[in-house]
Design an enzyme around this catalytic site. Sequence first.
Site, PDB file in Angstrom:
ATOM      1  CG  HIS A 141      46.149  44.218  -2.071  1.00 46.96           C
ATOM      2  ND1 HIS A 141      45.225  44.230  -1.044  1.00 46.96           N
ATOM      3  CD2 HIS A 141      46.336  42.923  -2.387  1.00 46.96           C
ATOM      4  CE1 HIS A 141      44.883  43.001  -0.754  1.00 46.96           C
ATOM      5  NE2 HIS A 141      45.540  42.178  -1.551  1.00 46.96           N
ATOM      6  CG  ASP A 177      42.261  39.013  -5.645  1.00 49.18           C
ATOM      7  OD1 ASP A 177      43.283  38.464  -5.232  1.00 49.18           O
ATOM      8  OD2 ASP A 177      41.871  40.139  -5.242  1.00 49.18           O
ATOM      9  CG  HIS A 195      39.640  38.922  -2.271  1.00 50.00           C
ATOM     10  ND1 HIS A 195      39.161  38.213  -1.183  1.00 50.00           N
ATOM     11  CD2 HIS A 195      40.987  38.828  -2.206  1.00 50.00           C
ATOM     12  CE1 HIS A 195      40.178  37.729  -0.492  1.00 50.00           C
ATOM     13  NE2 HIS A 195      41.301  38.089  -1.094  1.00 50.00           N
ATOM     14  CD  GLU A 252      46.499  41.000  -5.612  1.00 51.34           C
ATOM     15  OE1 GLU A 252      46.315  39.818  -5.324  1.00 51.34           O
ATOM     16  OE2 GLU A 252      45.646  41.889  -5.330  1.00 51.34           O
TER      17      GLU A 252
HETATM   18  O1  G3P Z   1      48.470  38.729  -3.870  1.00 52.47           O
HETATM   19  C1  G3P Z   1      48.589  39.306  -2.616  1.00 52.47           C
HETATM   20  C2  G3P Z   1      47.321  39.231  -1.825  1.00 52.47           C
HETATM   21  O2  G3P Z   1      46.284  39.705  -2.605  1.00 52.47           O
HETATM   22  C3  G3P Z   1      47.011  37.839  -1.325  1.00 52.47           C
HETATM   23  O3  G3P Z   1      45.949  37.816  -0.451  1.00 52.47           O
HETATM   24  O4  G3P Z   1      43.619  37.556   0.194  1.00 52.47           O
HETATM   25  O5  G3P Z   1      44.463  39.802  -0.412  1.00 52.47           O
HETATM   26  O6  G3P Z   1      44.115  38.082  -2.159  1.00 52.47           O
HETATM   27  P1  G3P Z   1      44.474  38.344  -0.726  1.00 52.47           P
HETATM   28 MG    MG Z   2      44.930  38.944  -3.999  1.00 42.02          MG
END
Ligand code: G3P
Ligand code: MG
Length: 240
Positions: free
Chosen positions: A6, A36, A49, A34
Amino acid sequence: MKIYAHRGASGYAPENTITAISQALFEYPCDGIEIDVHLSKDKKLVVIHDETVDRTTNGQGQIKDLTYEELRKLSAWAKFGEKFKDEYIPTLDEVLSLVKKSGKEINIEIKAGSDKYPGIEEAVIEKIHEYRLSSKTLLSSFDHKAMLLSKEIDPKLRTGLLNRKKIENPTEYLRKHKADAMNYSYLALTPSQTKEIKNAGYEVNTYTPNTVFTLGYCIMCGADTLITNYPDKAYKIANK
Ligand code: G3P
Ligand code: MG
């Protein structure tokens, strides 16, 4: 079951930086990452993020109001420690090129769709095509309209609907949005609904289990992908 790191291996290095991403892709036992994405003032896709740079860098302001040149100058150490002061906000290009090299997979979370960043869905999909990573990519967003639009742009690209809370009639909701996966917070995950969604042919992925207890719970529920800050911990628990 898959494990995605993440925001990269964000338990060990500042989130969404080249170090966190490279560690996950080349050092930790996981299937992918993952990350953003947002769009800068000059329409560069950047990996960060929040919609502002305030929390994770030494700068201030909205990403949509800053050019990439301005963003690149910031230190993205995310208050992680001086050791990481040379980290910066990467472009999606840089990240995709690392993913390609690693042979691993990527979950690109579009933080906001065209309402905030006109054309972002098209721009992200263009990049995925450019790096020939369609089969290794899952697009996801809390903006479900953006996922429907992405599916219309490229019906073959897999999409996931991010949700913090449990959805009633999840398979109907997925069908309506032409999505492939439900990407639930682990707090919304239940064994019975996971089974129901998977039996209907969809994936269930979950974020962000980071402890032995929450990782174990998500495995017990039957999640397809664990999106975690600690990919090595998840690997150990999953392979016990
Ligand atoms: O994609 C999973 C997670 O990243 C979603 O929440 O706020 O951590 O981007 P966040
Ligand atoms: Mg995310």
